[in-house]
Write an enzyme that holds these catalytic residues in place. Structure first.
Site, short mmCIF file in Angstrom:
data_model
loop_
_atom_site.label_atom_id
_atom_site.label_comp_id
_atom_site.label_asym_id
_atom_site.label_seq_id
_atom_site.Cartn_x
_atom_site.Cartn_y
_atom_site.Cartn_z
N GLY A 427 0.88 -1.14 0.03
CA GLY A 427 0.07 -0.02 0.08
C GLY A 427 0.85 1.16 -0.18
N GLY A 429 0.33 5.38 0.69
CA GLY A 429 -0.58 6.53 1.13
C GLY A 429 0.00 7.72 1.21
N GLY A 430 -0.79 8.71 1.91
CA GLY A 430 -0.15 10.04 1.88
C GLY A 430 0.95 10.28 2.84
N VAL A 434 3.69 1.06 2.83
CA VAL A 434 3.37 -0.05 3.55
C VAL A 434 3.95 -1.23 2.92
CG1 VAL A 434 1.93 -1.59 5.00
CG2 VAL A 434 1.34 1.04 4.74
N LYS A 448 5.15 -0.03 8.17
CA LYS A 448 4.86 1.22 7.74
C LYS A 448 6.13 2.19 7.66
CE LYS A 448 1.73 5.14 7.58
NZ LYS A 448 0.39 5.52 7.93
N ASP A 544 -8.03 10.01 10.16
CA ASP A 544 -8.03 9.89 8.60
C ASP A 544 -8.86 8.59 8.44
OD1 ASP A 544 -7.61 10.27 5.77
OD2 ASP A 544 -5.47 9.62 5.90
#
Ligand code: NAG
Ligand code: NAG
Ligand code: NAG
Ligand code: NAG
Ligand code: NAG
Ligand code: NAG
Ligand code: NAG
Ligand code: NAG
Ligand code: NAG
Length: 743
Positions: A427, A429-430, A434, A448, A544
């Site tokens: 993954g 993300g902002g 990950v 992460k 979030d």
């Protein structure tokens, strides 16, 4: 005769030599390398391959420039945008864009004019460099944002309280914010609650733009009238990173279109979320890595400063070597006279210099190596301390609760993730990437790795970790540990195997997701948030909440992840600059205005997740034309006009469900109230969903008592039955099968 010709040849040879030295001195950058027959310049701008003027000259369409004359000046255009500069070494291009959003108040007429500036680089090889650019907001009483597909970032600028200063952009008349990493699209817009209209008789304007940091210098006059816009003639430079193709080096190397064709060139992976690569010349070489033979040896000995100090420099392929004159000795790779040395070196005999030199070089090299190691260890220790590792360690020793919490070493995590291999990415993300990892103990984990952390959070990181480590709830992804000895701490979470809710809803898997499954997921997530808000020892705001932060396990049980991600989000505490960050479509409108995150902000975002579950629509659709871009707005207007059925997902729209669907919609509406005060608490939401879930289950059993019975009696027979179309029950059935087979 022959003599004369010879000397003339010599002469011209000299001139050529002198000219080329001057040329080399004048241009620190290597001249553009272009394929033969293709123009290497357009106007004043060098055009190196992979760029080219016309299809035949460019590597591919993304690098095809149009060399044209605009208002009497010849310039290259990428699309319709003027290209000012191209750098192969940095893999950047500087463009002159009109992407300035402005609004101006005209006191004479009492009117407000405005124009929205935007830049769309989708389907191009470009993205906005987060290193070289900055978000600039100018105005007196202006709150403005830049919005990208996944980010909203902004700041507030005022002229009250602080005197404006030239060359200072930190809240007084001007503010700036960091550009998020890897974005290809943005638009600038203003918060309508802040108007720059007080400024007496003159026109007063506000601006927001993204531009090259180095090209901006605040002048106090910019807040007056249209001075800022006029100074830049409506165009600001922006630095874009580019890449050759959307594949990582590892994959690209094996293809026929691999672009790093020069000998002594190397492939460099892009630093964005998406894979991609560009090329560079290897160390000691310079030139154009995209052309055969493009990377040429650098003659280090020709540099203005002799790299050997007072010694003799000899160029080699890709490097150079030094040797010292008698009376000099070598230290740190350069030759210095012996009299400058400390006394113990002075005593050293100059005779046998070659042997002594070798010994010295080896000794220096060893010392450097040991020094490097020590430096690395000290650095790790410094990071560890800086992130509050010591406090965390002490606390953990004295507390029982955080037993399972572990502090990982960088090496352990590198091993677990195969050195953070691209293949392990699950993954992006902002805040970071990950990776899936496998610990030595054979436990699967998600690691992460964040991109940045701000000073405030650095100090408190250890303390915050301790709070998060104590969270223990079946619907919250468990934090197993962290790694503090790196610049930006890494977090290690329990691995949840079945993807995100976002993928389940918006993915292209062709399954129908039953209402019961959806309700279950909603209830699980609400329980988790309710626990974070009130159940845990210290209230924790998620900050979030969105469908991509809700993970699913094998049985479609939901687990909320990324809680406390707000810890890692940069926030600026300074009085003027306020950074708002979150995910488009989920952001609490009240938070956007007050910049104050509350538990009700999470409730709002959860309301949007409920809508996603009900409608299977994405919360924010940048591509949609017309006004109804946001799902919450679309939903609210549908509710007002009493046409809920229109936006419900076909997969769950059904007469029997209507009552429950209406109840969920009502709950979502309640969560989406404009004022946080009017929204329910997460606890109330969880309770309501629990009631609905039980009601639903009950209804179904009443309607299908036989089916349920046969299901319980004969699981194997049911496996092929087409009656069970409802996924929820196929899951129940799986549980029964597992039970019977003793698993
Ligand atoms: C180049 O740009 C000019 C001006 O925008 C346009 O008229 C022309 O058609 C363009 N040429 C190509 C090959 O795209
Ligand atoms: C490349 O980037 C460096 C650092 O940002 C900068 O100093 C240099 O001028 C850039 N080179 C070119 C050719 O743009
Ligand atoms: C800022 O610089 C401009 C000239 O560039 C000057 O006219 C102005 O007075 C300066 N403002 C301040 C506050 O020093
Ligand atoms: C700001 O200006 C806009 C456009 O004229 C107007 O709609 C809005 O009400 C104004 N807001 C305030 C707080 O004055
Ligand atoms: C960018 O465009 C503006 C307006 O056309 C122009 O004045 C300026 O010189 C351009 N910048 C460069 C570096 O060409
Ligand atoms: C490169 O591609 C060929 C054929 O496409 C394949 O057989 C080979 O295994 C690949 N090599 C690597 C290192 O991926
Ligand atoms: C050049 O040589 C020096 C020592 O001889 C070595 O330390 C350095 O790494 C070399 N540089 C390159 C680019 O190979
Ligand atoms: C590049 O390297 C290959 C093999 O190493 C060699 O055969 C070839 O001549 C080199 N090309 C150039 C332009 O140096
Ligand atoms: C950006 O451009 C792409 C392709 O050119 C287009 O599909 C997309 O709708 C554009 N996005 C916006 C927000 O305009």
């Amino acid at each position: 005769m022959t003599k004369l010709r010879y000397s003339r040849f010599l002469l011209s040879g000299h001139i050529f030599l002198i000219l080329s030295v001057i040329w080399a001195l004048a241009t620190a950058d290597v001249p553009a390398g272009q394929r033969s027959g293709c123009p290497a310049k357009c106007g004043d701008v060098d055009i190196p391959f992979p760029y080219g003027v016309g299809k035949e000259c460019a590597l591919h369409d993304g690098f095809n420039l149009n060399c044209t004359t605009v208002e009497g000046v010849e310039m290259p255009l990428a699309g319709h945008i003027q290209v000012i500069k191209i750098s192969l070494a940095n893999s950047t291009a500087t463009l002159n864009t009109t992407a300035i959003s402005w609004k101006c108040y005209h006191p004479a007429t009492g009117t407000m004019n405005s124009e929205k500036g935007w830049l769309n680089l989708t389907n191009t090889p470009y993205w906005i460099s987060e290193v070289d650019n900055t978000v600039i907001v100018i105005g007196c009483n202006t709150l403005a944002y830049m919005r990208s597909s996944a980010y909203v970032i902004g700041c507030f600028s005022t002229c009250e309280g602080t005197a404006l200063e030239n060359n200072t952009c930190s809240g007084a008349g001007c503010c700036q914010a960091d550009v998020p990493k890897g974005i290809q699209y943005y638009e600038g817009y203003f918060n309508g609650n802040y108007n720059n209209t007080k400024n007496s008789q003159d026109i007063s304007c506000s601006y927001i733009t993204v531009m090259e940091k180095a090209a901006f210098n605040f002048k106090t006059s910019y807040v007056k009238s249209t001075v800022f816009y006029d100074t830049y003639k409506g165009k600001v430079p922006i630095v874009l990173n580019w890449q050759i193709a959307e594949s990582a080096c590892m994959d690209a190397k094996n293809t026929s279109s691999y672009a790093c064709v020069s000998n002594h060139s190397a492939c460099v992976d892009s630093t964005t979320h998406k894979p991609g690569y560009h090329c560079k010349c290897s160390d000691g070489y310079e030139g154009n890595p995209y052309l055969a033979g493009g990377c040429q040896d650098i003659d280090e000995c020709q540099r203005l400063v002799n790299p050997c100090g007072d010694g003799i420099c000899k160029n080699t392929l890709g490097n150079y070597s030094c040797s010292c004159y008698p009376g000099n000795y070598m230290t740190n790779g350069i030759c210095v006279p012996i009299q400058k040395t400390p006394s113990r070196f002075q005593a050293m005999p100059v005779v046998g210099a070659s042997v002594g030199l070798v010994v010295l070089v080896i000794a220096v090299a060893c010392a450097c190596l040991i020094q490097e190691r020590r430096k690395l260890r000290n650095m790790k220790l410094a990071y560890f301390r800086q992130h509050g590792g010591t406090i965390l360690f002490e606390e953990m020793r004295s507390q029982q609760g955080a037993d399972a919490f572990k502090i990982f070493s960088e090496e352990e995590l590198q091993q677990a993730t195969n050195r953070f291999s691209e293949k392990q990415v699950i993954g992006r993300g902002g805040h970071g990437t990950v990776y899936k990892g496998l610990l030595k103990s054979n436990v699967e984990v998600a690691v992460k790795r964040c991109m940045t952390i701000d000073e405030q959070h650095k100090k408190e990181f250890g303390k915050e970790m301790l709070i998060l480590a104590q969270i223990n709830h079946r619907n919250v992804v468990k934090l197993l540990g962290c790694c503090l000895e790196v610049e930006v701490p890494m977090l290690v979470y329990e691995f949840v195997p079945n993807g995100t809710l976002f993928d389940l809803i918006h993915g292209n898997h062709g399954w129908r997701i039953s209402l019961a499954t959806r309700l279950g997921i909603a209830h699980d997530s609400a329980e988790a948030l309710s626990y974070l808000h009130s159940g845990a020892s210290t209230p924790i705001l998620h900050g979030d909440v969105k469908s991509s932060n809700i993970l699913l396990d094998d049985n479609h049980k939901a687990k909320v992840s990324d809680f406390g991600a707000s810890i890692l989000a940069p926030t600026d505490e300074s009085q003027f600059v306020t950074l708002v960050q979150g995910t488009c479509g989920y952001l609490d409108p009240e938070y956007m205005q007050t910049c104050q995150l509350t538990d009700k902000s999470d409730v709002y975002s959860f309301g949007v997740v409920l809508l996603e579950l009900l409608t299977c629509k994405k919360p924010f659709n940048l591509d949609a034309l017309g006004q109804e871009k946001s799902l919450s707005m679309m939903f609210m207007s549908a509710m007002k006009e009493n046409r809920l059925e229109v936006i419900l997902d076909d997969g769950i729209k059904d007469e029997d469900n209507m009552e429950i669907l209406e109840e969920i919609a009502e709950l979502a509406k309640h969560c989406l109230e404009m004022s946080g005060e009017n929204r329910p608490s997460m606890k109330e939401v969880a309770e309501k969903l629990d009631r609905l879930r039980k009601m639903m289950h009950h209804t179904w059993l009443q309607q299908n008592p036989e089916e349920m019975e046969s299901l319980l009696e004969e699981p194997s027979a049911m496996a092929h039955s087409t009656i069970v179309s409802d996924q929820y029950f196929s899951i129940e059935k799986k549980a029964v099968t597992n039970l019977q087979s003793g698993r």
